[in-house]
Scaffold this motif. Structure first.
Motif, PDB file in Angstrom:
ATOM      1  N   ARG A 378       0.810  -1.219   0.000  1.00  0.00           N
ATOM      2  CA  ARG A 378       0.000   0.000   0.000  1.00  0.00           C
ATOM      3  C   ARG A 378       0.847   1.274   0.000  1.00  0.00           C
ATOM      4  O   ARG A 378       0.501   2.271   0.637  1.00  0.00           O
ATOM      5  CB  ARG A 378      -0.956   0.026   1.199  1.00  0.00           C
ATOM      6  N   TRP A 379       1.951   1.254  -0.705  1.00  0.00           N
ATOM      7  CA  TRP A 379       2.747   2.470  -0.839  1.00  0.00           C
ATOM      8  C   TRP A 379       1.968   3.505  -1.645  1.00  0.00           C
ATOM      9  O   TRP A 379       1.263   3.162  -2.593  1.00  0.00           O
ATOM     10  CB  TRP A 379       4.052   2.169  -1.569  1.00  0.00           C
ATOM     11  N   PRO A 380       2.116   4.795  -1.316  1.00  0.00           N
ATOM     12  CA  PRO A 380       1.520   5.820  -2.182  1.00  0.00           C
ATOM     13  C   PRO A 380       2.254   5.864  -3.513  1.00  0.00           C
ATOM     14  O   PRO A 380       3.442   5.538  -3.608  1.00  0.00           O
ATOM     15  CB  PRO A 380       1.727   7.115  -1.381  1.00  0.00           C
ATOM     16  N   ALA A 381       1.545   6.307  -4.556  1.00  0.00           N
ATOM     17  CA  ALA A 381       2.124   6.282  -5.899  1.00  0.00           C
ATOM     18  C   ALA A 381       3.386   7.123  -6.005  1.00  0.00           C
ATOM     19  O   ALA A 381       4.327   6.758  -6.721  1.00  0.00           O
ATOM     20  CB  ALA A 381       1.082   6.759  -6.909  1.00  0.00           C
ATOM     21  N   TRP A 382       3.439   8.244  -5.279  1.00  0.00           N
ATOM     22  CA  TRP A 382       4.603   9.116  -5.426  1.00  0.00           C
ATOM     23  C   TRP A 382       5.871   8.454  -4.897  1.00  0.00           C
ATOM     24  O   TRP A 382       6.973   8.723  -5.395  1.00  0.00           O
ATOM     25  CB  TRP A 382       4.351  10.471  -4.749  1.00  0.00           C
ATOM     26  N   LEU A 383       5.751   7.569  -3.904  1.00  0.00           N
ATOM     27  CA  LEU A 383       6.937   6.846  -3.425  1.00  0.00           C
ATOM     28  C   LEU A 383       7.419   5.827  -4.456  1.00  0.00           C
ATOM     29  O   LEU A 383       8.627   5.631  -4.646  1.00  0.00           O
ATOM     30  CB  LEU A 383       6.619   6.134  -2.105  1.00  0.00           C
ATOM     31  N   VAL A 384       6.479   5.182  -5.127  1.00  0.00           N
ATOM     32  CA  VAL A 384       6.846   4.247  -6.186  1.00  0.00           C
ATOM     33  C   VAL A 384       7.518   4.994  -7.335  1.00  0.00           C
ATOM     34  O   VAL A 384       8.449   4.488  -7.965  1.00  0.00           O
ATOM     35  CB  VAL A 384       5.612   3.477  -6.677  1.00  0.00           C
ATOM     36  N   VAL A 385       7.060   6.227  -7.606  1.00  0.00           N
ATOM     37  CA  VAL A 385       7.683   7.044  -8.643  1.00  0.00           C
ATOM     38  C   VAL A 385       9.143   7.341  -8.311  1.00  0.00           C
ATOM     39  O   VAL A 385       9.977   7.451  -9.206  1.00  0.00           O
ATOM     40  CB  VAL A 385       6.895   8.357  -8.831  1.00  0.00           C
ATOM     41  N   ILE A 386       9.462   7.449  -7.046  1.00  0.00           N
ATOM     42  CA  ILE A 386      10.853   7.640  -6.642  1.00  0.00           C
ATOM     43  C   ILE A 386      11.631   6.335  -6.706  1.00  0.00           C
ATOM     44  O   ILE A 386      12.764   6.262  -7.213  1.00  0.00           O
ATOM     45  CB  ILE A 386      10.925   8.237  -5.214  1.00  0.00           C
ATOM     46  N   ALA A 387      11.009   5.244  -6.240  1.00  0.00           N
ATOM     47  CA  ALA A 387      11.736   3.975  -6.077  1.00  0.00           C
ATOM     48  C   ALA A 387      12.117   3.348  -7.412  1.00  0.00           C
ATOM     49  O   ALA A 387      13.258   2.882  -7.584  1.00  0.00           O
ATOM     50  CB  ALA A 387      10.882   3.013  -5.262  1.00  0.00           C
ATOM     51  N   LEU A 388      11.218   3.309  -8.372  1.00  0.00           N
ATOM     52  CA  LEU A 388      11.511   2.592  -9.615  1.00  0.00           C
ATOM     53  C   LEU A 388      12.563   3.293 -10.481  1.00  0.00           C
ATOM     54  O   LEU A 388      13.446   2.606 -11.031  1.00  0.00           O
ATOM     55  CB  LEU A 388      10.231   2.364 -10.407  1.00  0.00           C
ATOM     56  N   PRO A 389      12.545   4.616 -10.655  1.00  0.00           N
ATOM     57  CA  PRO A 389      13.658   5.236 -11.381  1.00  0.00           C
ATOM     58  C   PRO A 389      15.014   5.016 -10.706  1.00  0.00           C
ATOM     59  O   PRO A 389      16.018   4.794 -11.381  1.00  0.00           O
ATOM     60  CB  PRO A 389      13.287   6.729 -11.407  1.00  0.00           C
ATOM     61  N   VAL A 390      15.048   5.034  -9.358  1.00  0.00           N
ATOM     62  CA  VAL A 390      16.294   4.743  -8.655  1.00  0.00           C
ATOM     63  C   VAL A 390      16.720   3.311  -8.920  1.00  0.00           C
ATOM     64  O   VAL A 390      17.897   3.016  -9.198  1.00  0.00           O
ATOM     65  CB  VAL A 390      16.150   5.012  -7.145  1.00  0.00           C
ATOM     66  N   GLY A 391      15.751   2.382  -8.880  1.00  0.00           N
ATOM     67  CA  GLY A 391      16.054   0.986  -9.180  1.00  0.00           C
ATOM     68  C   GLY A 391      16.561   0.810 -10.605  1.00  0.00           C
ATOM     69  O   GLY A 391      17.479   0.036 -10.878  1.00  0.00           O
ATOM     70  N   SER A 392      15.953   1.536 -11.559  1.00  0.00           N
ATOM     71  CA  SER A 392      16.405   1.470 -12.941  1.00  0.00           C
ATOM     72  C   SER A 392      17.811   2.013 -13.089  1.00  0.00           C
ATOM     73  O   SER A 392      18.629   1.451 -13.841  1.00  0.00           O
ATOM     74  CB  SER A 392      15.432   2.262 -13.835  1.00  0.00           C
ATOM     75  N   LEU A 393      18.122   3.079 -12.359  1.00  0.00           N
ATOM     76  CA  LEU A 393      19.457   3.661 -12.414  1.00  0.00           C
ATOM     77  C   LEU A 393      20.503   2.695 -11.857  1.00  0.00           C
ATOM     78  O   LEU A 393      21.574   2.499 -12.440  1.00  0.00           O
ATOM     79  CB  LEU A 393      19.468   4.968 -11.623  1.00  0.00           C
ATOM     80  N   VAL A 394      20.181   2.038 -10.746  1.00  0.00           N
ATOM     81  CA  VAL A 394      21.128   1.105 -10.112  1.00  0.00           C
ATOM     82  C   VAL A 394      21.325  -0.123 -11.002  1.00  0.00           C
ATOM     83  O   VAL A 394      22.457  -0.589 -11.229  1.00  0.00           O
ATOM     84  CB  VAL A 394      20.623   0.698  -8.718  1.00  0.00           C
ATOM     85  N   SER A 395      20.224  -0.662 -11.531  1.00  0.00           N
ATOM     86  CA  SER A 395      20.327  -1.887 -12.329  1.00  0.00           C
ATOM     87  C   SER A 395      20.946  -1.631 -13.697  1.00  0.00           C
ATOM     88  O   SER A 395      21.506  -2.539 -14.332  1.00  0.00           O
ATOM     89  CB  SER A 395      18.944  -2.522 -12.525  1.00  0.00           C
ATOM     90  N   GLY A 396      20.829  -0.384 -14.173  1.00  0.00           N
ATOM     91  CA  GLY A 396      21.374  -0.061 -15.487  1.00  0.00           C
ATOM     92  C   GLY A 396      22.849   0.168 -15.451  1.00  0.00           C
ATOM     93  O   GLY A 396      23.527   0.158 -16.492  1.00  0.00           O
TER      94      GLY A 396
END
Length: 396
Positions: A378-396
């Motif tokens: 139940r994370w708010p959408a704005w936190l997911v907006v932060i988490a996934l780009p950071v995850g993409s940056l780390v994995s890339g």
């Protein structure tokens, strides 16, 4: 207007109350309704609980952005038409400005880091729309009849495609709903009254714009007229909430080549991070179509036109709502339409969203993580907006 309290001294009060909500109301349309109830029923007492419930029911029945329509109606009760406009403007302005600024500066996100962040925003769109489909399917397709309508809509959206497939799916869903769905029991509540003259004017204007704008655009008019037509039609045909506007807008702005699919998905991801109505995604799209002052003009036109049909319908239907909500035919029609909308959004989840974002196994893992963060944790959408780009940056 009759039955609506009008007081010029209240316009500033209405504007300030909705501006605060426009700056702080994260979480999407359902969350917005919770914010409205707390602000205007519990704390300010501007309307009663039954009146608020009736407004919510009406705005969920009509096409358009339900939470913005509820806000518009609350402003209408409090200060007449000027109060309604003040409520809409204040609630919409903050997110619209942020999205226009992002569109204006998105080209600065070059290089590997910028591209990884943009790709992460596309994965946010996968997670958010998957969550919307999941939640809407449970609510709007609870039986075999409506699940079947949704499946038919998926096939029509996929095999016919474009605006034709989407509108055809909605029409077929409405027809099957009238034929096969079962009406629900309704309970009466206090009615929000409105002058019949304003109601007739709003309905006539709604249909005139729906008919005349495509004609004006087809005659080779200006870019502004074409944008007016595209965004007005998208706003007039959205049933089921803000996320449903995605496939309609994709057909209107990506298929003609006004913007690229990559730009479209990036903006949709960013739109999840800002407070206020999701329909301000139109502000981003308008600004992304052209640089400088022309982009700001197109952003303003797109924003006004995507909201306008829902507000016109609200004003037009208000005097007749008691009769409509008791009609079994209207209830069956809207059940079928809503089920078709689930199918259309499900088709959009695959193309363009999934196809434009998930290109390797790590993308799938990140999108799945975002979906679970939204649905299970139940994370708010704005936190997911932060988490996934950071995850993409780390994995890339």
């Amino acid at each position: 207007m009759t039955g609506i309290r009008q007081s010029p001294s209240r316009y500033g009060e209405i504007f300030r109350a909705f501006l605060l909500l426009g700056l702080t109301s994260f979480g999407g349309p359902i969350a917005h309704l919770g914010y409205f109830r707390e602000a205007f029923v519990v704390r300010r007492g501007w309307l009663s609980e039954p009146d608020f419930a009736d407004l919510v029911a009406l705005c969920q029945f009509l096409p358009g952005p339900a939470s913005s329509q509820v806000g518009f109606a609350i402003g209408l009760r409090r200060g007449g038409l000027p109060g309604a406009l003040a409520a809409w403007f204040a609630f919409t302005l903050p997110s619209a400005i942020v999205l226009v600024l992002f569109a204006s500066g998105a080209s600065a996100l070059g290089g590997d880091v910028g591209q990884s962040l943009i790709h992460g925003l596309k994965l946010v769109a996968v997670a958010v729309v998957a969550n919307a489909v999941w939640g809407m399917a449970g609510k709007l397709c609870p039986d075999r009849r409506r699940a079947g309508i949704a499946l038919i809509a998926v096939f029509m959206a996929v095999f016919i495609g474009g605006t034709t497939g989407q509108l055809g799916a909605i029409a077929v869903g409405a027809a099957i709903g009238v034929w096969r769905c079962r009406p629900e029991t309704t309970t009466p509540s206090d009615r929000l009254e409105l002058s019949g003259r304003w109601s007739r004017f709003a309905l006539v204007l709604f249909f005139l714009l729906l008919l005349l704008l495509p004609l004006a655009a087809s005659m080779g008019g200006s870019e502004v007229v074409a944008v007016m037509d595209a965004f007005y039609r998208a706003g007039a045909l959205v049933f089921g909430g803000g996320h449903v506007v995605l496939p309609l807008l994709q057909a209107e702005v990506v298929d003609p080549g006004w913007i690229s699919e990559s730009t479209f998905l990036t903006g949709y991801g960013v739109a999840q991070a800002v407070p206020g109505p999701l329909f301000t995604f139109a502000s981003y799209l308008g600004a992304a179509m052209a640089p400088g002052a022309q982009g700001w003009l197109l952003a303003a036109v797109a924003t006004i036109m995507i909201f306008l049909p829902g507000m016109l319908l609200l004003v037009g239907v208000l005097p007749h709502w008691d009769r409509l909500r008791a009609s079994s035919t209207a209830q069956r029609l809207i059940q079928g339409t809503n089920a078709a909308v689930v199918g259309i959004l499900g088709a959009a989840l695959y193309a363009p969203i999934w196809q434009g974002a998930v290109v390797e196994p790590t993308d799938f893992a990140l999108a799945l993580a975002g979906f679970l963060l939204l649905t299970v944790w139940r994370w708010p959408a704005w936190l997911v907006v932060i988490a996934l780009p950071v995850g993409s940056l780390v994995s890339g």
